[in-house]
Scaffold this active site. Sequence first.
Site, PDB file in Angstrom:
ATOM      1  N   GLY A 109      12.872  -8.700   3.310  1.00  0.00           N
ATOM      2  CA  GLY A 109      14.261  -8.243   3.196  1.00  0.00           C
ATOM      3  C   GLY A 109      14.706  -8.114   1.755  1.00  0.00           C
ATOM      4  O   GLY A 109      15.819  -8.485   1.403  1.00  0.00           O
ATOM      5  N   ASP A 158       2.575  -5.992   8.995  1.00  0.00           N
ATOM      6  CA  ASP A 158       3.899  -6.564   8.744  1.00  0.00           C
ATOM      7  C   ASP A 158       4.511  -7.022  10.076  1.00  0.00           C
ATOM      8  O   ASP A 158       4.572  -6.243  11.033  1.00  0.00           O
ATOM      9  CB  ASP A 158       4.767  -5.471   8.094  1.00  0.00           C
ATOM     10  N   ARG A 171       7.341  21.270   4.062  1.00  0.00           N
ATOM     11  CA  ARG A 171       6.790  20.931   2.740  1.00  0.00           C
ATOM     12  C   ARG A 171       7.859  21.024   1.658  1.00  0.00           C
ATOM     13  O   ARG A 171       7.825  20.285   0.680  1.00  0.00           O
ATOM     14  CB  ARG A 171       5.610  21.855   2.393  1.00  0.00           C
TER      15      ARG A 171
END
Length: 307
Positions: free
Chosen positions: A210, A82, A279
């Site tokens: 976006g 990206d 966790r």
Amino acid sequence: MPITTPKEMFARAYREGYAIGAFNVNNMEIIQGIMQAGAEERSPLILQVSAGARKYAGQIYIMKLVEAALAESDLPVVVHLDHGPDFELCKACIDGGFSSVMIDGSHLPFEENIAVTKQVVEYAHDRGVWVEAELGRLAGVEEHVNSAQSIYTDPDQAVEFAERSGCDSLAIAIGTSHGAYKFKGEAKLDFERLDKISSMMPGYPLVLHGASSVPQEFVEMANKYGGKLGDAKGVPEEMLRKAAKSGVCKINIDSDIRLAMTANIRKYMAEHPEAFDPRAYLKPAREAVKDMVKRKIRNVLGSSDKI
Ligand code: G3H
Ligand code: 13P
Ligand code: ZN
């Protein structure tokens, strides 16, 4: 399932008027949440890695996490860079096994954007890798680019750009922007421009960056438990669904995943002040990623049962 190329994925999405979700991944819980959503919806997926994600997790680390996810999945999944800032980073990702890269020259003058895109296309196509480029500029922060104003994509230039650079898909600017603060007043996208571009480039896959919707219930949840997200506002889901029917084959979503995780972690920590096992709070966060991605697949992308 091995990593897939976007070619057939986009061809079918284009024909049938839906889009593939490109979700940003930064760690194991995000990858697992997205993959679980895809499995439950029987939807193809794009996992995308930004330069920032690569820096945070490390390219090999993130790739091995993705490989682990794919080893136990039958879904077609593209692994995409990206906003690649330059040729070198695109090359590193192509060499590292990505099936798709974005070269983002949107901040450069037209001819320079073509030149760098062409350089990436030549290297990528020799290795069977897909190339997304960008023309026009989105407002907001684009990693290495910080533009106060958007510059919408010119339809004639889009045609010339795709022809001369050889890019396989093109990200366009029609009013979306990155981050959680997209519109001050009413949300508005330039659909006339989108329709013009897609009619001048029939069959060509367009990309919308976006595209988070910033669902208000998550803004409220984050704020209720100590967040300060103010006037966060995104692109209404129905507008994105409409874009997916007009030649947009890939829709990028990152902020909504961040928002869902953070709101849920804030809630968990507020309700369990004694908690300190990661966790304990990462589990509801991972579940929140899954729910958000399922919601996107159903309300925005229309990619359920497309395997
Ligand atoms: O468009 C940018 C994506 O949301 C990635 O953001 O650079 O913070 O990973 P990042
Ligand atoms: P959002 O910030 O709207 O999620 O956009 C993400 C994006 O475009 C990644 O490239
Ligand atoms: Zn983007």
